[in-house]
Enzyme design. Structure first.
Site, short mmCIF file in Angstrom:
data_model
loop_
_atom_site.label_atom_id
_atom_site.label_comp_id
_atom_site.label_asym_id
_atom_site.label_seq_id
_atom_site.Cartn_x
_atom_site.Cartn_y
_atom_site.Cartn_z
N ASP A 11 0.22 5.31 0.62
CA ASP A 11 -0.85 6.13 1.19
C ASP A 11 -0.63 7.62 1.17
O ASP A 11 0.43 8.10 1.62
CB ASP A 11 -0.99 5.81 2.70
N GLU A 39 0.85 -1.20 0.00
CA GLU A 39 0.00 0.00 0.00
C GLU A 39 0.88 1.25 0.00
O GLU A 39 1.93 1.28 0.65
CB GLU A 39 -0.90 -0.01 1.25
N GLU A 62 -3.04 10.37 3.16
CA GLU A 62 -4.25 10.60 3.96
C GLU A 62 -4.22 12.06 4.43
O GLU A 62 -3.18 12.55 4.89
CB GLU A 62 -4.30 9.67 5.17
#
Length: 288
Positions: free
Chosen positions: A104, A102, A106
């Protein structure tokens, strides 16, 4: 006459190129599926705009139809304005399974006037704990800005409006797993995380401000798509300008910009958190 002829050919070539570019421009109807939110996610403007919204009952989200194994992914986002405390807008690449990879972005909301926190992480084979967090040098709610992920066999680079903010290099040579075998989809969601998102959960979501809305446009994926167990990027094909990103690295100017961001806007770096890692920092930190 020859000059006129060549000019006509040039103009026709440009028109053909322009029509191709517009035909290949991203369209949210074609490239993404809304996956949850019961009508709170909307595709607008003939597929040019996507919005996610959050209220007390539910957030919303979408995912790409394609899976990718390496790519240069761009998306323009305009984040939830005003009092966005407690909300999280997530935009990331992820594979499936217990040993997932993953990459990311955010965006952690905040009280009106307080800055958003941009939270980044890299998971490889199910292991993350590689957080770096930043303030931004602009208001991400006032207009659209471009958030990019470069993922090639040598490195992962997170960029904002073309400025690199983080580089995670392939350090398999010292035993650090690197995402390289698992195709990933693009996901994005807007959700309530007021148990941790703002000041460790001290500031709760003000539902009187709902619905909260984040907007997306100008998606672009210059990437190797994965389908039926094979990549669209043939391993034996000669490098071309369209696949230059597969070997792209930070030039000296980009390295200086990266240092500028990390010096002035980084607010957390796992590689500096010795209390968190009393047995010693992760191996990739020692070469950073």
């Amino acid at each position: 006459m020859a000059s006129l002829h060549s000019t006509t050919i040039t103009i026709l070539s440009l028109l053909v190129l322009a029509s191709f570019m517009s035909a290949s421009a991203a369209n949210f109807y074609q490239d993404f599926d809304i996956t949850w939110g019961d009508g709170r996610a909307k595709i607008l403007n003939n597929g040019d705009l996507l919005t996610l919204s959050l209220d007390k009952a539910s957030g919303s989200g979408f995912q790409s139809r394609n899976e990718y194994l390496y790519g240069k992914i761009d998306m323009q986002l305009k984040l939830v304005p005003g009092n966005s405390a407690g909300t999280v807008t997530a935009y990331y690449l992820s594979s499936k399974g217990s040993n997932w990879d993953e990459i990311d972005f955010e965006f952690l909301g905040n009280l009106s006037g307080d800055p958003y926190i941009l939270h980044t992480n890299v998971f490889s084979q199910g292991k993350g704990n590689r957080e770096q967090q930043f303030y931004l040098w602009f208001d991400p709610t006032a207009d659209f800005h471009t958030y990019s992920i470069l993922w090639n066999p040598q490195r992962i680079v997170f960029s904002v409006d073309g400025t690199p903010i983080r580089e995670f290099k392939n350090m398999e040579s010292i035993g650090v797993p690197f995402p390289k075998n698992q195709p990933m989809r693009i996901y994005s969601s807007l959700w309530n995380a007021d148990d941790w998102a703002t000041r460790g959960g001290l500031v709760k979501t003000d539902w009187s401000q709902a619905p909260f809305t984040a907007s997306y446009r100008n998606f672009n994926a210059n990437a190797c798509t994965w389908s039926s167990g094979s990549s669209s990027c043939a391993s034996n094909s000669a490098p071309s300008s369209s696949t230059a990103w597969l070997s792209e690295q930070l030039d000296s100017t980009s390295q200086e910009r990266l240092k500028w961001v990390q010096k002035n806007y980084m607010i957390y770096n796992y590689c500096a958190d010795t209390k968190r890692f009393p047995q010693g920092l992760p191996p990739e930190c020692k070469t950073a």
